[in-house]
Design a protein around this motif. Sequence first.
Motif, PDB file in Angstrom:
ATOM      1  N   PHE A 130       0.815  -1.224   0.000  1.00  0.00           N
ATOM      2  CA  PHE A 130       0.000   0.000   0.000  1.00  0.00           C
ATOM      3  C   PHE A 130       0.851   1.278   0.000  1.00  0.00           C
ATOM      4  O   PHE A 130       0.482   2.279   0.604  1.00  0.00           O
ATOM      5  N   THR A 131       1.976   1.221  -0.704  1.00  0.00           N
ATOM      6  CA  THR A 131       2.823   2.400  -0.843  1.00  0.00           C
ATOM      7  C   THR A 131       2.410   3.270  -2.030  1.00  0.00           C
ATOM      8  O   THR A 131       2.905   4.387  -2.168  1.00  0.00           O
ATOM      9  N   ASP A 132       1.525   2.778  -2.893  1.00  0.00           N
ATOM     10  CA  ASP A 132       1.069   3.577  -4.031  1.00  0.00           C
ATOM     11  C   ASP A 132       0.259   4.777  -3.560  1.00  0.00           C
ATOM     12  O   ASP A 132      -0.419   4.737  -2.529  1.00  0.00           O
ATOM     13  N   TYR A 133       0.306   5.845  -4.360  1.00  0.00           N
ATOM     14  CA  TYR A 133      -0.526   7.006  -4.057  1.00  0.00           C
ATOM     15  C   TYR A 133      -1.992   6.731  -4.389  1.00  0.00           C
ATOM     16  O   TYR A 133      -2.883   7.335  -3.801  1.00  0.00           O
ATOM     17  N   ALA A 174      -2.355   1.342  10.223  1.00  0.00           N
ATOM     18  CA  ALA A 174      -3.794   1.573  10.094  1.00  0.00           C
ATOM     19  C   ALA A 174      -3.973   2.847   9.284  1.00  0.00           C
ATOM     20  O   ALA A 174      -3.486   3.924   9.678  1.00  0.00           O
ATOM     21  N   TYR A 175      -4.622   2.730   8.131  1.00  0.00           N
ATOM     22  CA  TYR A 175      -4.841   3.869   7.234  1.00  0.00           C
ATOM     23  C   TYR A 175      -6.299   4.301   7.345  1.00  0.00           C
ATOM     24  O   TYR A 175      -7.207   3.512   7.067  1.00  0.00           O
ATOM     25  N   ILE A 194      -3.310   2.727 -12.835  1.00  0.00           N
ATOM     26  CA  ILE A 194      -2.453   2.671 -11.658  1.00  0.00           C
ATOM     27  C   ILE A 194      -1.126   3.367 -11.965  1.00  0.00           C
ATOM     28  O   ILE A 194      -0.674   3.378 -13.097  1.00  0.00           O
ATOM     29  N   GLY A 195      -0.504   3.935 -10.938  1.00  0.00           N
ATOM     30  CA  GLY A 195       0.817   4.535 -11.107  1.00  0.00           C
ATOM     31  C   GLY A 195       0.840   6.036 -10.981  1.00  0.00           C
ATOM     32  O   GLY A 195       1.854   6.674 -11.307  1.00  0.00           O
ATOM     33  N   SER A 224      -1.157  15.575  -3.158  1.00  0.00           N
ATOM     34  CA  SER A 224      -0.151  15.171  -2.177  1.00  0.00           C
ATOM     35  C   SER A 224      -0.681  14.064  -1.274  1.00  0.00           C
ATOM     36  O   SER A 224       0.078  13.486  -0.480  1.00  0.00           O
ATOM     37  N   GLN A 225      -1.982  13.756  -1.399  1.00  0.00           N
ATOM     38  CA  GLN A 225      -2.618  12.776  -0.526  1.00  0.00           C
ATOM     39  C   GLN A 225      -2.843  11.450  -1.254  1.00  0.00           C
ATOM     40  O   GLN A 225      -3.011  11.414  -2.471  1.00  0.00           O
ATOM     41  N   LYS A 226      -2.868  10.388  -0.472  1.00  0.00           N
ATOM     42  CA  LYS A 226      -3.168   9.071  -1.035  1.00  0.00           C
ATOM     43  C   LYS A 226      -4.676   8.902  -1.191  1.00  0.00           C
ATOM     44  O   LYS A 226      -5.452   9.374  -0.357  1.00  0.00           O
ATOM     45  N   MET A 227      -5.069   8.205  -2.256  1.00  0.00           N
ATOM     46  CA  MET A 227      -6.484   7.947  -2.546  1.00  0.00           C
ATOM     47  C   MET A 227      -6.717   6.441  -2.679  1.00  0.00           C
ATOM     48  O   MET A 227      -5.814   5.687  -3.035  1.00  0.00           O
ATOM     49  N   MET A 228      -7.934   6.049  -2.403  1.00  0.00           N
ATOM     50  CA  MET A 228      -8.335   4.662  -2.599  1.00  0.00           C
ATOM     51  C   MET A 228      -9.719   4.627  -3.228  1.00  0.00           C
ATOM     52  O   MET A 228     -10.606   5.392  -2.838  1.00  0.00           O
TER      53      MET A 228
END
Length: 254
Positions: A130-133, A174-175, A194-195, A224-228
Amino acid sequence: MSRKRKLLIPAALVLIGLSLWNILPDYLDKRVSSKTYQNLREDYTEVPAGDDAEKKEDWWLTDVLIQFDELKKQNPDIVAWIRSDDPESTGVDYPVLYSGDNEKYLRRDLYGEEHIAGSIFLEGLNQPDFTDYYTIIYGHNMNDGSMFGGLKKYKEKEFWEENQYFTLYTEDMAYRYRIFACQEAANGGDVYKIGYEPGEEYQALINGMVNASLINTGILPDSSQKMMTLSTCTGNGYSRRFAVHAVCVDAQKT
């Protein structure tokens, strides 16, 4: 009883039998699958009880325990556990599996048994740590609301207001995620690439999610933030999928 009515009764019984023959296997399959995941929750997770309003602010970090050591004995492909704050409403409370492809767990549970509901699984092109943005997690849109069948409720803003957060647990992190948009996205479109990295292209993706959203949450994340994205079927063919988008608002070591 007339001869005609006597003939109709066996015919009706045959039709009922055929209907049960078609429906019963799916019903039993879903029931077995549901029981499997319920057993996992009971055996390998500990969650706080009582009124949500009485929980401390960081309860999702301090009061939820996922026994990954034991879970990985069941299947080493388990890389996370995803849980909404109110699984009774959303139905989201499952292990997340990763195989490096999008086929292995489409119709199989974590034990490798074939089931219509399959598993909740991570996009094969994502990194399993889970290191991907930008990360995508898939689950089937089950009619009984199991797996990701409850996501369609996010089409109603009132539901979103009561169910904005979920947490992704890994072995050591914990994210915390907050949902900011939902849409019917084109299968194979930008949402399913992805990427992404911080910058204009990633921000354009986020802006597109907000602009296409079926509800207005007033939240506009930045690149600058991670998304899911939590993705499931729309029930109207394969050209579009229903996607719920969330931004990572906290990340803590467990």
